[in-house]
Structure formats: structure tokens, C-alpha cells
Design a protein around this motif. Sequence first.
Motif, mmCIF file in Angstrom:
data_model
loop_
_atom_site.group_PDB
_atom_site.id
_atom_site.type_symbol
_atom_site.label_atom_id
_atom_site.label_comp_id
_atom_site.label_asym_id
_atom_site.label_seq_id
_atom_site.Cartn_x
_atom_site.Cartn_y
_atom_site.Cartn_z
ATOM 1 N N TYR A 159 73.409 44.999 90.618
ATOM 2 C CA TYR A 159 72.665 46.050 91.295
ATOM 3 C C TYR A 159 73.602 47.096 91.894
ATOM 4 O O TYR A 159 73.367 48.298 91.808
ATOM 5 C CB TYR A 159 71.810 45.428 92.402
ATOM 6 C CG TYR A 159 70.376 45.857 92.350
ATOM 7 C CD1 TYR A 159 69.495 45.212 91.496
ATOM 8 C CD2 TYR A 159 69.912 46.901 93.137
ATOM 9 C CE1 TYR A 159 68.171 45.608 91.436
ATOM 10 C CE2 TYR A 159 68.580 47.294 93.076
ATOM 11 C CZ TYR A 159 67.720 46.641 92.217
ATOM 12 O OH TYR A 159 66.413 47.033 92.154
ATOM 13 N N PRO B 176 70.114 33.255 80.866
ATOM 14 C CA PRO B 176 69.347 32.994 79.653
ATOM 15 C C PRO B 176 69.268 34.210 78.736
ATOM 16 O O PRO B 176 68.938 34.085 77.573
ATOM 17 C CB PRO B 176 67.963 32.610 80.175
ATOM 18 C CG PRO B 176 67.887 33.124 81.554
ATOM 19 C CD PRO B 176 69.268 33.368 82.061
ATOM 20 N N SER B 177 69.568 35.383 79.267
ATOM 21 C CA SER B 177 69.361 36.604 78.483
ATOM 22 C C SER B 177 70.638 37.152 77.856
ATOM 23 O O SER B 177 70.604 38.206 77.229
ATOM 24 C CB SER B 177 68.737 37.690 79.372
ATOM 25 O OG SER B 177 67.586 37.200 79.996
ATOM 26 N N GLU C 181 72.646 37.977 98.547
ATOM 27 C CA GLU C 181 72.420 38.543 97.211
ATOM 28 C C GLU C 181 73.620 39.391 96.752
ATOM 29 O O GLU C 181 73.976 39.410 95.584
ATOM 30 C CB GLU C 181 71.148 39.400 97.264
ATOM 31 C CG GLU C 181 70.595 39.848 95.947
ATOM 32 C CD GLU C 181 69.802 38.775 95.185
ATOM 33 O OE1 GLU C 181 69.711 38.908 93.970
ATOM 34 O OE2 GLU C 181 69.294 37.822 95.789
ATOM 35 N N ARG D 11 73.616 38.903 90.463
ATOM 36 C CA ARG D 11 72.480 39.818 90.400
ATOM 37 C C ARG D 11 72.665 40.981 91.371
ATOM 38 O O ARG D 11 72.369 42.128 91.043
ATOM 39 C CB ARG D 11 71.185 39.056 90.697
ATOM 40 C CG ARG D 11 69.960 39.901 90.553
ATOM 41 C CD ARG D 11 68.685 39.096 90.567
ATOM 42 N NE ARG D 11 68.443 38.421 91.839
ATOM 43 C CZ ARG D 11 67.286 37.854 92.166
ATOM 44 N NH1 ARG D 11 66.287 37.867 91.318
ATOM 45 N NH2 ARG D 11 67.143 37.254 93.324
ATOM 46 N N TYR E 178 77.926 33.037 95.910
ATOM 47 C CA TYR E 178 76.553 33.068 96.424
ATOM 48 C C TYR E 178 76.231 31.747 97.122
ATOM 49 O O TYR E 178 75.535 31.727 98.143
ATOM 50 C CB TYR E 178 75.549 33.347 95.301
ATOM 51 C CG TYR E 178 74.114 33.382 95.774
ATOM 52 C CD1 TYR E 178 73.597 34.525 96.391
ATOM 53 C CD2 TYR E 178 73.277 32.280 95.646
ATOM 54 C CE1 TYR E 178 72.290 34.557 96.853
ATOM 55 C CE2 TYR E 178 71.968 32.297 96.103
ATOM 56 C CZ TYR E 178 71.476 33.445 96.702
ATOM 57 O OH TYR E 178 70.182 33.477 97.165
ATOM 58 N N THR F 197 75.146 30.548 82.586
ATOM 59 C CA THR F 197 73.787 30.278 83.054
ATOM 60 C C THR F 197 72.767 31.290 82.544
ATOM 61 O O THR F 197 71.620 30.949 82.303
ATOM 62 C CB THR F 197 73.757 30.288 84.602
ATOM 63 O OG1 THR F 197 74.767 29.407 85.078
ATOM 64 C CG2 THR F 197 72.415 29.848 85.132
ATOM 65 N N VAL G 213 67.058 40.786 83.103
ATOM 66 C CA VAL G 213 65.660 40.833 83.537
ATOM 67 C C VAL G 213 65.519 40.506 85.023
ATOM 68 O O VAL G 213 64.432 40.285 85.517
ATOM 69 C CB VAL G 213 64.752 39.913 82.695
ATOM 70 C CG1 VAL G 213 64.721 40.362 81.251
ATOM 71 C CG2 VAL G 213 65.178 38.458 82.795
ATOM 72 N N HIS G 214 66.663 40.442 85.720
ATOM 73 C CA HIS G 214 66.633 40.263 87.172
ATOM 74 C C HIS G 214 66.003 38.939 87.578
ATOM 75 O O HIS G 214 65.374 38.823 88.628
ATOM 76 C CB HIS G 214 65.859 41.431 87.816
ATOM 77 C CG HIS G 214 66.344 41.778 89.189
ATOM 78 N ND1 HIS G 214 65.619 41.493 90.322
ATOM 79 C CD2 HIS G 214 67.467 42.369 89.625
ATOM 80 C CE1 HIS G 214 66.287 41.905 91.383
ATOM 81 N NE2 HIS G 214 67.414 42.434 90.977
ATOM 82 N N CYS G 215 66.183 37.896 86.759
ATOM 83 C CA CYS G 215 65.517 36.619 87.039
ATOM 84 C C CYS G 215 66.198 35.859 88.172
ATOM 85 O O CYS G 215 65.591 35.017 88.814
ATOM 86 C CB CYS G 215 65.453 35.764 85.782
ATOM 87 S SG CYS G 215 67.049 35.178 85.174
ATOM 88 N N GLY G 216 67.507 36.119 88.378
ATOM 89 C CA GLY G 216 68.198 35.470 89.494
ATOM 90 C C GLY G 216 68.780 34.105 89.175
ATOM 91 O O GLY G 216 69.302 33.430 90.069
ATOM 92 N N PHE G 217 68.705 33.666 87.912
ATOM 93 C CA PHE G 217 69.274 32.358 87.555
ATOM 94 C C PHE G 217 70.782 32.336 87.831
ATOM 95 O O PHE G 217 71.347 31.313 88.204
ATOM 96 C CB PHE G 217 69.045 32.033 86.072
ATOM 97 C CG PHE G 217 67.633 31.653 85.724
ATOM 98 C CD1 PHE G 217 66.576 32.000 86.544
ATOM 99 C CD2 PHE G 217 67.354 30.940 84.565
ATOM 100 C CE1 PHE G 217 65.277 31.660 86.222
ATOM 101 C CE2 PHE G 217 66.050 30.588 84.246
ATOM 102 C CZ PHE G 217 65.008 30.948 85.063
ATOM 103 N N ALA H 12 72.284 30.962 90.998
ATOM 104 C CA ALA H 12 72.251 29.508 91.210
ATOM 105 C C ALA H 12 73.590 28.850 90.919
ATOM 106 O O ALA H 12 73.906 27.814 91.485
ATOM 107 C CB ALA H 12 71.168 28.874 90.348
ATOM 108 N N THR H 13 74.384 29.422 90.028
ATOM 109 C CA THR H 13 75.664 28.788 89.700
ATOM 110 C C THR H 13 76.845 29.652 90.136
ATOM 111 O O THR H 13 77.979 29.389 89.761
ATOM 112 C CB THR H 13 75.784 28.500 88.192
ATOM 113 O OG1 THR H 13 75.575 29.712 87.480
ATOM 114 C CG2 THR H 13 74.780 27.463 87.745
#
Lengths: 488, 407
Positions: free
Chosen positions: B53, B89-90, B44, B49, B38, B87, B26-30, B33-34
Motif C-alpha cells: 500500500y 495465493p495470487s 499493517e 500488504r 507483522y 504464502t 487482491v488485498h486478502c492479507g494472507f 500471517a507469515t
Amino acid sequence: MPEPISTPDLANQFCKVVPKDAVLTRDEQLMPYECDALTAYRQLPRLALLPSSIEEIKAIVKICNEYQIPIVARGAGTSLSGGALPHKDGILLNLAKLSQILEIDTQNRTATVQPGVRNLAISEAAEPYGLYYAPDPSSQIACTIGGNIAENSGGVHCLKYGLTLHNILALKILTIEGEVLELGGKNLDSPGYDLLALMIGSEGMLGITLEVTVKLLPHPHDKKVMLAAFDDIQRAGDAVNGIISNGVIPAGLEMLDQLTIQATEMYCNPGYPSNAAAILICELDGFDEELETQVELVKEILNEHQAIEVRVAKDKQEAELLWLGRKASFPALGNLTPDYYCMDGTIPRKHLAHVLESISNLSKKHGLRVANVFHAGDGNLHPVILYDANISGELEIAEKLGGEILELCVTVGGTITGEHGVGVEKLNQMCVQFSEAEISTFHAIKAAFDEHELLNPGKAIPTLHRCAELGAMHVHQGKLPHPDLPRF
Amino acid sequence: MQTSFTPEFIQTADGERVNKILRKCVHCGFCNATCPTYQLTGNELDGPRGRIYLIKNFFEDNNANASKEIASKHLDRCLTCLACETTCPSGVQYGELIDIGRKHINTSLERPVLSKIKRKLILNIFSSSKRTSMLLAITRICKPFLPTTLASKIPAKINLPRHSSSQNEPHTTFTRKMFTIKGCVQNAAAPQINLATKKALESSGIQLDEINSPCCGALAHHLTELEHAHSTIRKNIDYWHQMLTSEYNNLLINSSGCSSFIKQYITVMQDDNDYAEKAKFISERCIDLSELANELTVNTSLDKNKTIAFHSPCTLQHGQQINGKIEEKLKQAGYSLVKVIDSHLCCGSAGTYSLLETDMSSKLLKDKVTNLQQYQPDIIATANIGCLMHLQSATKIPVKHWIELIA
């Protein structure tokens, strides 16, 4: 107006002030920056820049101001309203590299950080001192404090501890003219107009955040997490009002509707009663006796409102399990559908039941399922519209349905955003929320800081022209002719 | 996430998989973070993420010639540590996606000659225990003449004890029978680990035999040398299948990089009609040593009055989602464990990564060692030979496989 500059020439200008590999020029490099977490809106910027110091940011802004190049600042790109959507003629200013925690001041209980620091990283850095930063948006693992300031982000615990606005003490802001404004300080009050408050939630349209001083809080002494199930959503809504009007301020008070309960049960099995029409998750915190009294009172209120089940978590594990379902509800809903569209509106709590019923009717009308999982305590709704972006036309229906839900919020006296900001997503609804005079005032404020509209242009505040056009078209009916026309 | 692939692409096996995986994102970007890379670049394109892409664009755009180089560069920079999968969630299966991406993007790209030679050398030397031993012997002789950065990477020679010094009586009757592999780098650089494993298992009632399989195939797979990898895997499957259908209960692996990869045979070989079924069988019968941790008898003669910083390899905590078992065992044995900040981040070893992406790798190593040393432990323990050697090259504190502290 200065002479227009070609993109390669512009890139060369930037290469003089930042390292070459911090200037992204090719489409393949820019593509991953074409959207934030709201993927329905996509736009390639002319260039993306990755500065790693304040000096580099200042030099970039100077060039942009000279050549009148729009700037869209971006943190982690987790916005749900398209706040960091690039501008086609502008540069994308990626602030993720400015990720230093500059100071933790335990005496004043503050942290001073750079804008690219992640929300959760502040709490992690403060942890050894028993302190934390309270606002906790769902994306807190990833989102940056700079982005939180732009959107005035909230979170599960903002019912008791406030939004970003209530937890920021000072900001250093770079104006488009290159001036650094120091707003606020480590004290609670500062003389003059409250420009600090003006900056928070301004969606990157008034200045660029260079440094942030946040308030840190000591961890609550103890917590209790409760679950209450209802066979009628109206009763759940009334119970929320009952709790608040009895003087209890829970740290968090969340509601999940039936579709969400079922989705989370399938996804991670948190043990929610699957026969319930709605459940409430209530977190209380404080010292022992105070906490016990509150728990008893809340239990009583929940029973008065005919909860079919009331559960108090016995230990930390059980408390975590109760939260697990709530926290996993978005991915859980994602399991039911290829795409979802998360809305964000706020209503006076007394209308909860009525609004949820109306949302259900809108859902039937448009033929798309809507799940509700939200911050019930402060009336901040998150209707989640389930759709499939690969089916032609379904995104448009989802957007139309979303727009109507927001307008419904305004009709009952609420607002079109609770914590996600307006971005590009809710520009039309701004016309519903505000009068022409009010929108003109917003534009005057923008002009006072950024006369030539170079900072995140086109976001948050619609043009009067756009509103006039929409007004004449009776948007509140949800029937927008020529929806394909760009309306920025 | 919306995808627009051609129907022809979606009808291919890889196309169907790519589409299915991407539709979950869902492209949330979480994930960013880990992501260790990055964290370093803030770009990016160096986070999951962005890489997702790049892969999506590559498969959506038929005229992707221009983008291959950039895509390949950023896919190469991925450690495949899979912190992002932990990490996410999806439930996006990033590891499988990047494998497919690398297969199509990297193999269609002509690498510079020097890079090709380097990759071939790495594959041919390190996939063989003998050749690794030879390389180590030569470099140990030359060590005084090498620059310190290079010299620090050479592990010291281990003299194996002739007799076991265990005070624990070995079992005479075994309840289970397992086998392990001699392996490639570990056998050359740290042969004591297999000995300690055998000792620990056999004093706990599990017979362990060592067989002469050279490499699990992970090395070739990391280098996207897929034919080479598949050929190694097929040989292994033939051999191991026979062992597991005769007298052995399980294949036991003490290096989490290898156990993680063998557990992936099921995915790696799914399109091979002759081997898919057997690969699944092998993956299911493979266990990492940590999964037996709570059954193992602790050697009472070892000095437990030591503090340990435990580095959980990515292939253990993210790849196999095994958490806390080793730490629990070490504590139970009597050691005290110190806190390790950012324990979810990769040390930069990541198979061949430390040899190919030296810049990123050394930055990650520096951060990791700083975090491991923060509370001045007596020993750093880990569960994978790659991490062990990589960490030891940057610290004076001894780095050991955790089984050496138990057996």
C-alpha cells in the motif's frame, strides 16, 4: 453530547493510555487501514490504535465513550463484506497484537485465547494434543478468532462441524460503557437468554471481544476424498441432495463449475476432468468400517445421478491434489481477470440448478463472467464475478450483478449471507431479506447494548430510512437511481 | 487491486512492472500471517500488504513528499525474507516490487548522517573478505573488553586442517566441472565451509575450483547502493561468463543468500542492454549446493549419532523455493532431525538487516533460537553464512553449515 474534540487532542488523550507509537495519526500511516479485503469500499479513520493489552483497550473505550467517538474493531482485515471498514469520525481499533493463547484445556477440550489469535494458530497450538479447532474459513491462515466471531465465519468443513457459532463456548465482551460481560462457560448450556449466540455474528456492533473459549475436537480417525464429474450441472446439484438425503453428512461437499474447473486446471493442474460441466469434491471422515460404508454409498448415489466419472483418492497425496484445485480456485480465477468480486449467499439445496442457471442469465445480461465455486453441501454459494476495476464503471456493474444474485437467493427462500457477514456490502439486500418490523427489532437490540451507536456504526443493519428509500425504488429490479449517493 | 497511476508512469519500465505486480494483489492479507515483522508489531505497515500500500501510494501520489519518511522506515524494516511470496495465493512478486519501491523511495530520501556513515562502513567492510578478516582480527583481540552483546557476535577463529582427513577415496575422473567463489564474509569467518564443499563434491565425482571473486553484489543491493551493486555484478558477469562458456558446467554456491541473489541477476540486470542476456545465462547456470545434495557421497568417518535442528534460510526456502533436500540428505546420512516450530520464519539475519534494524533483528533471533533449541539438539545446521553467524551469537549449541556434516 460532549463538546467535539479535535483529532490532535484526541490523539493526545490516547497517548496517555497507550504508547505513542501505538497511536497512528498521519494519513500515510492510516492509508493501509482504509479497507479490509473488500477493497471497493475505502475510508480513512481519524486515528488507528494498536493496543497490546486488555487494560489498554479498556482505557481506549473509556475515552471513546466519554467523547462519543465511534470505534471499529479490526483483527486481520480479511473480511470480504467490509466489516472492518473504518468510520470517518471514528478510531480503528486494531486487535492484532492481542495474540496470546491463554490456555489449552485437554480435559474439557477447550482453548482460551485472545481475540487477535489467528484461526489456524489455535489448531497449531492444539496439535500436540491431537486436537484442532474445526471452523476453517479459506482465510484461516490469516484471519483472527475475534473477526470470526464478528462474522460468524464458516469454511469448507462447517457442513459437518458447524459455523463459528457452534464452536464457541464462552466469550468475554467489553461493552461501550466499560463493563466486562462473561458469557457462556465450559459447559454446553448456561441459564438465562443465550447472549453468547447473540454476540456471534454481531459484527462488532454490540461489544468488543476480549477473550474467547473455543471447543476443540479430536482429529477424525481417517478421511477419504472423492471427486465426481458431471456433464450437466443439474445432475450435480441433484447428486448433492441425494447424498445428504441418504443420511450421509460429508465433512465437506464442494462444487466447481466449468469456468472454475478450467481456471484451476490452467493454474495448478489438479487433474480435474476438463470436459465436465461441474465437479463435486466430497470429503468423508470417520472410523474404518463406517468410512468404507459411506464411501460405497456415496459412490452408488453419484452413479445413480449419472456422474461421468467417480474417483476416490488412493492416498494422502492424491487427496491433497483433489483439494488443491478447490483451494486454489480463487487465485486461479484471479489469473483470468484483474479483479474479482466474491459473493456469498445461501439457498435451499433443492434450488441449486435453477439458481445456477439464473446466475448464468444475469451474467449474460450484465456482460460480466461469473464463476461458481462453493459449499454445495450447505447451499452456501460463492458466485465470483470477474471484472476489471481499472475500467470505469465496471465495478458498479459487478456490484449491481452481485446484488441481483443475492436477491435471487432471497426469492428462492435463501439468505443473503452464508459466512461472510453483511458488513457494508449487503446493507441493501438486508432490506430485501427483512421486514421493517424485523429491522426495528435489530435496532432495539443494538440500542440495548450501545445506545449512542458508537460500536461499528452503520454496518450490518440498514437504517429504516435507507430501506424505505430502496423499497420505493424497486431495488429487486436492480435499477438503483443515483447509485453514487451514500446510503448508510 | 485497482491502481490509478499516470500514463507517464506506466510507460516507464518500472511503472509497467509495478502496475503489473499490483494488479495481481487482491488485498486478502494472507501475507501478513507469515510475515515475521507483522508478527512482532501487529501493525499493517509492518506487513507486506501495508508495504504494498505504501509503495502504491507513493507512485500514485505525485505529492508524496510527506510520506517518504514513513514509507522508507517501514520498507527498511522489511527483511525481504519473501515468506510472503510463499504464502501469497495470487503470485504477487513482492520481492521485485519492494526492490523497485526502495530504489525510488529510499534513494530520493536524504538519510541522517550517522545512518549514511553506518551503511557505507557496512558496505565497504563486508563486501571484502580482506577487510572483514581485518575487522575480525581486531575485534577478536578486543573481545574481552567488549560488552557481551557485541562480543557474542564475533565468530571464533577457525584453524583449517592441513590435510584432508577423508576416508573416502577422491575420484580421479570427474564427470562435471564447477567453480565456486571465495566470497566475502564466509571466506573470512568460516573458510572451512568452502573446503568441506570441495571435499564433498570431489568425492562425488564433481571437480570444484575456487575463484577469487570478492562478492556477489547482494550486500550493496540490500543497501540500495545500486550503482555499486551493478558495477560488482558486471565484473562478476564478465568473469563468470567466460568461465561458463569455456570449461565449467556450473557456478556452485554454498551460501543460499548468494545463490539466491545470483539467480536474481536476471531481474536485477534486465534493463541493462549490454548485460541482460549474459545475466540470464549466469542466473540459469548458478546452482545452490542443496540442489546437489542427493548426489553427494557421505563421509563415513563422521559421527552421525547426533540430533540436528535444521534452520532453512529464507533465501533457500522462500527465495529459491528449495525445500526438504538438505533435511532429506541429513536423515539419509544417519542423523536424526528434530521438529522446529515456525520454521518458515526468518532468524533476523537477513543480510545487513541484523546490523541496521537491531531491535527487530534481536527479537526475531531470540524467538528463532528458542524454537531451534526446544528439543535440545546436539547441532544446529543451516545453509547460509549470515544465518550461521547470527544464530551462533545467541546459542551455545554449535551452528554448522550442513555440508560440514556430510563431507
